[in-house]
Enzyme design. Structure first.
Site, short mmCIF file in Angstrom:
data_model
loop_
_atom_site.label_atom_id
_atom_site.label_comp_id
_atom_site.label_asym_id
_atom_site.label_seq_id
_atom_site.Cartn_x
_atom_site.Cartn_y
_atom_site.Cartn_z
N TYR A 1 -5.15 13.51 -31.85
CA TYR A 1 -4.73 14.58 -31.12
C TYR A 1 -3.85 14.40 -30.16
O TYR A 1 -4.47 14.76 -28.85
CB TYR A 1 -5.92 15.56 -30.90
N TYR B 1 -16.36 22.79 -37.49
CA TYR B 1 -15.71 21.54 -37.88
C TYR B 1 -16.09 20.92 -38.87
O TYR B 1 -17.27 20.28 -38.84
CB TYR B 1 -15.38 20.75 -36.53
N ASP C 1 -23.11 20.00 -44.04
CA ASP C 1 -22.15 19.28 -43.46
C ASP C 1 -23.01 18.46 -42.20
O ASP C 1 -23.14 18.93 -41.10
CB ASP C 1 -20.99 19.67 -42.77
N LYS D 1 -20.26 9.52 -39.93
CA LYS D 1 -20.44 9.05 -38.32
C LYS D 1 -21.40 8.00 -38.20
O LYS D 1 -21.26 6.76 -38.16
CB LYS D 1 -20.57 10.16 -37.83
#
Ligand code: PLP
Length: 427
Positions: free
Chosen positions: A15, A143, A248, A277
């Site tokens: 980003y 997200y 998620d 993760k």
């Protein structure tokens, strides 16, 4: 050209604008909670390197397991072949998850595991003869990753929808659950959001393959914690309409919220769960999508039969070995006490921020501490202060937050919370 100059001129960071590159630190080494920078300065990785290094960096047991794996089988294709690390990891994951979750699909990264889950849901509905059910519903503020289909269920405002308007599929968005974690659950279905949820799922049932959302804790969409009862109600409505439920847990899985998986806060079992993760303790990229027998055999016994996905590096042995070692470190349950202590200390340490100008909210769950500001946070200020404070923080949107490694000792946690308070006071 120094390494930092080359980096600035040729490497893309997450980003970032290549025309206006922000500052970066050069990291030489990592151990435990510490990062060592090029000039020898040591800073605490209060981000757990984007929430992954739960046991700290370069944990000796994980490193050893990876070394051993490198010496025998760093990689082999998963098509037609299998290996012990994949089998061992499968046993551990299925052992930790609710019984119904039974079939493991290994992926390379979190976003891919979301793609896989969404594809599974559509294939399952097709297998059931419900061919119109290709859409998805989710809640705002979520997200789910940066790949194409995952982007379509990220928050439509602070996600990527604005930029890619028209290019992303249109999915169905419910409001962010308004009842927060820790608040009393109101019985009124209008107040608790169930009325609107039920209306959407009833109206769109013929178009929806699944509802996908992060259970209890929304991470990169805004660090928001909502009431687990919402998930109980959602499960019920999904079942009534034959809509699958995808959790998620890429951010919340493996202890971050104080439970092994956030679904335990609600006692709800999804049809498909996404993990990533912290799966390898942050030592190498890896993820998994785990489905129930119903979903797996629903697809398997259909006309299509095969599930149409298979990444090149699927089931990578090195990553499986790292993940097994990380889960072994969790096996004695000591992490739970540590996370509870971190939660208690963060509540106390961060409490003063509630009185600061510009602070909207302070919230803590498990090993997640957030100071929500009224103004958008400039990451470069935190970045600059890292060397002075000895703490690496990377605020985003309105939030100054930490997700420290579970091994963080009280005095080091104080350094993190002090640095956060300092940032919340302003530049
Ligand atoms: C980080 C994250 C993802 C994406 O994972 P990547 O490994 O970055 O692709 C998806 N969902 C949630 C909840 C996440 O926190």
């Amino acid at each position: 050209m120094t390494p930092l100059e080359f980096d600035r001129d040729h490497l893309w960071h997450p980003y970032t604008n290549v025309a206006k590159p922000g500052p970066v630190h050069l990291v030489k080494e990592a151990e435990g909670i510490w990062l060592t920078l090029d000039d020898g300065t040591r800073v605490i990785d209060a981000m757990s390197s984007w929430w992954c290094t739960i046991h700290g960096h370069r944990h000796p047991q994980i490193v050893q397991a990876m070394h051993d794996q490198l010496d025998s089988l760093p990689h082999v294709m998963f098509g037609g072949l299998t290996h012990d690390p994949a089998v061992e990891l499968g046993k551990r994951l299925i052992g930790m998850l609710p019984d119904a979750l039974d079939r493991v699909f290994y992926c390379d990264s979190g976003s891919v595991s979301v793609e896989v889950a969404m594809k599974m849901a559509v294939q399952y509905q097709m297998a059931m003869g419900r061919t119109g059910r290709t859409g998805f519903a989710t809640i705002r503020g979520g997200y789910h990753g940066d790949t194409w289909k995952a982007m379509s269920v990220c928050d439509p405002v602070n996600g990527m929808h604005g930029l890619f308007r028209g290019a992303l599929g249109i999915e169905h968005f419910l409001p962010r659950p308004s009842v927060q974690m820790g608040q009393e659950w109101p019985d009124d279905p209008v107040l608790n959001g169930v009325a609107e949820m039920e209306a959407l799922l009833t109206e769109q049932a013929d178009n929806l393959a699944a509802v996908i959302l992060e259970p209890v804790v929304q991470g990169a969409g805004g660090m928001y914690f909502y009431h687990p009862q919402y998930l109980v109600e959602l499960r019920k409505r999904c079942d009534q309409q034959g809509i699958l439920l995808i959790f998620d847990e890429i951010a919340t899985g493996f202890g971050r919220t104080g439970k092994a998986f956030a679904l335990e806060h609600a006692g709800v079992v999804p049809d498909i769960i996404c993990l990533g993760k912290a799966l390898t303790g942050g030592h190498i990229s890896f993820a998994a999508t785990v489905a129930t027998k119903d979903v797996a055999y629903g697809i398997g016994e259909s006309e299509a039969g095969v599930f149409m996905h298979g990444p090149t590096f699927m089931g990578n042995p090195l990553a499986c070995a790292a993940a097994c070692a990380s889960l072994d470190l969790m096996a004695d349950g000591a992490w739970q006490t540590r996370v509870a202590q971190i939660e208690t200390q963060m509540r106390e340490d961060l409490e003063p921020a509630t009185d600061y100008d510009g602070v909207v909210d302070v919230r803590v769950v498990g090993a997640i501490g957030v100071i929500q500001m009224a103004e958008w946070q400039d990451t470069s200020i935190a970045h600059r202060k890292a060397r002075q404070s000895g703490v690496y923080l990377r605020p985003f949107a309105h939030n100054i937050y930490t997700m420290p490694p579970f091994i963080t000792e009280p005095e080091d946690l104080s350094r993190i919370t002090t640095a956060m308070l300092d940032l919340a006071k302003g530049p």
